[in-house]
Write a protein that holds these residues in place. Structure first.
Motif, mmCIF file in Angstrom:
data_model
loop_
_atom_site.group_PDB
_atom_site.id
_atom_site.type_symbol
_atom_site.label_atom_id
_atom_site.label_comp_id
_atom_site.label_asym_id
_atom_site.label_seq_id
_atom_site.Cartn_x
_atom_site.Cartn_y
_atom_site.Cartn_z
ATOM 1 N N PRO A 285 0.341 -57.952 -42.220
ATOM 2 C CA PRO A 285 0.160 -58.268 -40.795
ATOM 3 C C PRO A 285 1.083 -57.412 -39.933
ATOM 4 N N LEU A 286 0.524 -56.785 -38.928
ATOM 5 C CA LEU A 286 1.325 -55.937 -38.054
ATOM 6 C C LEU A 286 0.705 -56.015 -36.662
ATOM 7 N N ALA A 287 1.560 -56.200 -35.660
ATOM 8 C CA ALA A 287 1.045 -56.195 -34.285
ATOM 9 C C ALA A 287 1.567 -54.950 -33.600
ATOM 10 N N PHE A 288 0.729 -54.368 -32.760
ATOM 11 C CA PHE A 288 1.205 -53.219 -32.003
ATOM 12 C C PHE A 288 0.601 -53.261 -30.614
ATOM 13 N N GLY A 289 1.375 -52.869 -29.638
ATOM 14 C CA GLY A 289 0.827 -52.822 -28.286
ATOM 15 C C GLY A 289 1.866 -52.329 -27.328
ATOM 16 N N THR A 290 1.621 -52.574 -26.063
ATOM 17 C CA THR A 290 2.605 -52.210 -25.054
ATOM 18 C C THR A 290 2.909 -53.457 -24.233
ATOM 19 N N ILE A 291 4.155 -53.535 -23.799
ATOM 20 C CA ILE A 291 4.605 -54.683 -23.014
ATOM 21 C C ILE A 291 4.975 -54.186 -21.630
ATOM 22 N N ASN A 292 4.684 -54.988 -20.640
ATOM 23 C CA ASN A 292 5.015 -54.590 -19.272
ATOM 24 C C ASN A 292 6.527 -54.665 -19.097
ATOM 25 N N GLY A 293 7.141 -53.522 -18.859
ATOM 26 C CA GLY A 293 8.589 -53.493 -18.688
ATOM 27 C C GLY A 293 8.965 -52.856 -17.371
ATOM 28 N N VAL A 294 10.266 -52.632 -17.209
ATOM 29 C CA VAL A 294 10.762 -51.961 -16.000
ATOM 30 C C VAL A 294 11.823 -50.950 -16.404
ATOM 31 N N THR A 295 11.963 -49.887 -15.637
ATOM 32 C CA THR A 295 13.042 -48.937 -15.893
ATOM 33 C C THR A 295 14.317 -49.469 -15.253
ATOM 34 N N ASP A 296 15.440 -48.761 -15.510
ATOM 35 C CA ASP A 296 16.714 -49.124 -14.870
ATOM 36 C C ASP A 296 16.557 -49.148 -13.352
ATOM 37 N N ALA A 297 15.696 -48.241 -12.862
ATOM 38 C CA ALA A 297 15.502 -48.136 -11.408
ATOM 39 C C ALA A 297 14.479 -49.162 -10.902
ATOM 40 N N GLY A 298 14.033 -50.046 -11.792
ATOM 41 C CA GLY A 298 13.121 -51.102 -11.367
ATOM 42 C C GLY A 298 11.656 -50.685 -11.310
ATOM 43 N N ILE A 299 11.340 -49.527 -11.898
ATOM 44 C CA ILE A 299 9.944 -49.050 -11.863
ATOM 45 C C ILE A 299 9.182 -49.600 -13.080
ATOM 46 N N ALA A 300 7.958 -50.052 -12.830
ATOM 47 C CA ALA A 300 7.149 -50.640 -13.909
ATOM 48 C C ALA A 300 6.758 -49.565 -14.920
ATOM 49 N N ARG A 301 6.756 -49.939 -16.175
ATOM 50 C CA ARG A 301 6.307 -48.999 -17.217
ATOM 51 C C ARG A 301 5.933 -49.816 -18.450
#
Ligand code: AMP
Ligand code: MG
Length: 418
Positions: A285-301
């Motif tokens: 079993p393995l999950a992979f994806g992307t999570i909504n994060g923020v940079t140090d400068a507060g920019i979404a990525r």
């Protein structure tokens, strides 16, 4: 079920090379150089002696031999780090140590062994030269190692101790390199206890956080330990919150079919997630994806996220196969595969369900050939089996097993020579 290669391709498609940073040269070990390095100086800076001996003018040694030495007057001694103020005139010599700049008027260095250097050394005002010296004898030329203006290291090389040394020889205290990824690690499970706590009945210590953090460090990343989340959505969401500025997020456990495997539910809400059954053992079993994060400068990525299986061996094996290449790619490295060798397997392994088996093995070299023996029971909870192993023997998914005596590929986890 997808193959190991398909899973890896998808993961690598979601990770990018990170930005560059300037660092002190010792901190760059293992990082990829992000600049072409040119020399602003000659190394060595001046013509200098390659041997301890006497700096002479070769013309003064004409006809010299052991039977009829040429005697020269010793007018000075020069050690590495100082420059002689004397100028050689015909009939004179200057005692010189390895690395010392060649005095004016000298064009060669005669080794002590080829003179009548007295005992105690350097005690005589004159020296007998036993042989003819050619111009340039025992001299290292200025710029011979590195010429001023030349390119010394090219962008893209991995900094090893020799590159650190070359940078230092140019007087460089810093270099531009691709920065190390921060990899955040969140363990999940009601049964887990941190190593700093006493162990209540029914609980186990969280070992995976530490084995995985150590792997992150080994391959050049910076681990960020988020701690342990309980098997409920709120706790996992709270745990993830502190990892949203990382370059990659790892969760451990909670991705199998159990009732309490909430990680996948949470992650599906927090980003984009794919759940895979990878055709491998251990580590299905393995999950992979992307999570909504923020940079140090507060920019979404988007942060790449890997949900590793909780079994201690599975989490380490899936790390080696999937997380290690992702870390190396982020660091700008080109060779993402762990070294593998061919070895004669000394045990037989049955492959009953068409998955690729990564069997913990002990590889030894005998008479120029590699032999691999299994570490014993291969249960994916038996972490001590990883401490015995130095390799993972690969049993292909399209075979019903391999017999003792067959040759297999072994992914080397460690080289005993190291
Ligand atoms: P899971 O993938 O959450 O079903 O976990 C599979 C097995 O691995 C269970 O026996 C867990 O107790 C164990 N496990 C999960 N996470 C850890 C961890 N961080 N440290 C040690 N064992 C773990
Ligand atoms: Mg669990």
């Amino acid at each position: 079920m997808i193959t190991v290669e398909q899973a890896l391709d998808k993961i690598l498609a979601h990770v990018d090379v990170l930005e560059t940073e300037e660092r002190l040269i010792l901190g760059c070990l293992g990082q990829v150089l992000a600049e072409d390095v040119y020399s602003t100086i000659d190394v060595p800076p001046l013509d200098n002696a390659a041997m301890d001996g006497y700096a002479v003018s070769s013309a003064d040694t004409r006809g010299a031999s052991r039977q009829s030495p040429r005697f020269l007057q010793v007018i000075d001694t020069v050690a590495a780090g100082s420059v002689s103020e004397c100028q050689l005139k015909p009939g004179t010599a200057i005692r010189i140590m390895t690395g010392a700049p060649l005095p004016k008027g000298a064009d060669s260095v005669v080794r002590f062994e080829d003179t009548d250097e007295p005992s105690p050394k350097g005690s005589s005002p004159q020296i007998g030269i036993f042989g003819e010296a050619e111009t340039g004898l025992n001299i290292r030329r200025a710029g011979e190692s590195i010429a001023r203006g030349s390119i010394v290291l090219t962008k893209g090389v991995v900094i090893r101790p020799s590159e650190v040394g070359v940078l230092a020889s140019l007087g460089r205290s810093t270099a531009m390199v691709i920065r190390r990824p921060v990899v955040a690690i969140l363990a999940t499970g009601d049964e887990l206890v941190d190593i700093n706590q006493p162990l209540p009945l029914g609980k186990i210590y969280d070992s995976n956080t530490y084995s995985l953090a150590a792997l992150v460090m080994r391959y050049g990343g910076i681990p960020s330990i988020l701690g342990i989340a309980l098997d409920n959505e709120d706790s996992v969401v709270a745990g993830l919150r502190h990892g949203l500025d990382a370059d990659m997020l790892l969760t451990i456990g909670g991705v199998s079919m159990g009732d309490y495997d909430v990680v996948k539910d949470v992650l599906a809400k927090q980003g984009e997630i794919a759940f895979w059954q990878v055709r491998m053992k251990p580590g299905k079993p393995l999950a992979f994806g992307t999570i909504n994060g923020v940079t140090d400068a507060g920019i979404a990525r988007n942060i790449p996220h890997l949900g590793l299986p909780g079994n201690p061996v599975s989490s380490m094996v899936t790390f080696e196969l999937f997380v290690r290449p992702a870390i190396l790619k982020m660091m700008g490295k080109k060779n993402l595969t762990k070294p593998a060798i061919e070895a004669v397997l000394e045990d037989s392994v049955v492959n009953s369900d068409g998955r690729r088996i990564f069997a913990r093995a002990i590889v030894k070299k005998r008479n120029g050939r590699y032999f691999a023996r299994l570490t014993g029971p291969q249960g994916s909870g038996i972490l001590t089996s990883m401490t015995l192993a130095n390799g993972l023997a690969v049993i292909p998914e399209d075979k019903e097993g391999v017999k003792a005596g067959d040759t297999v590929q072994v992914i080397m986890l460690d080289w005993s020579e190291e």
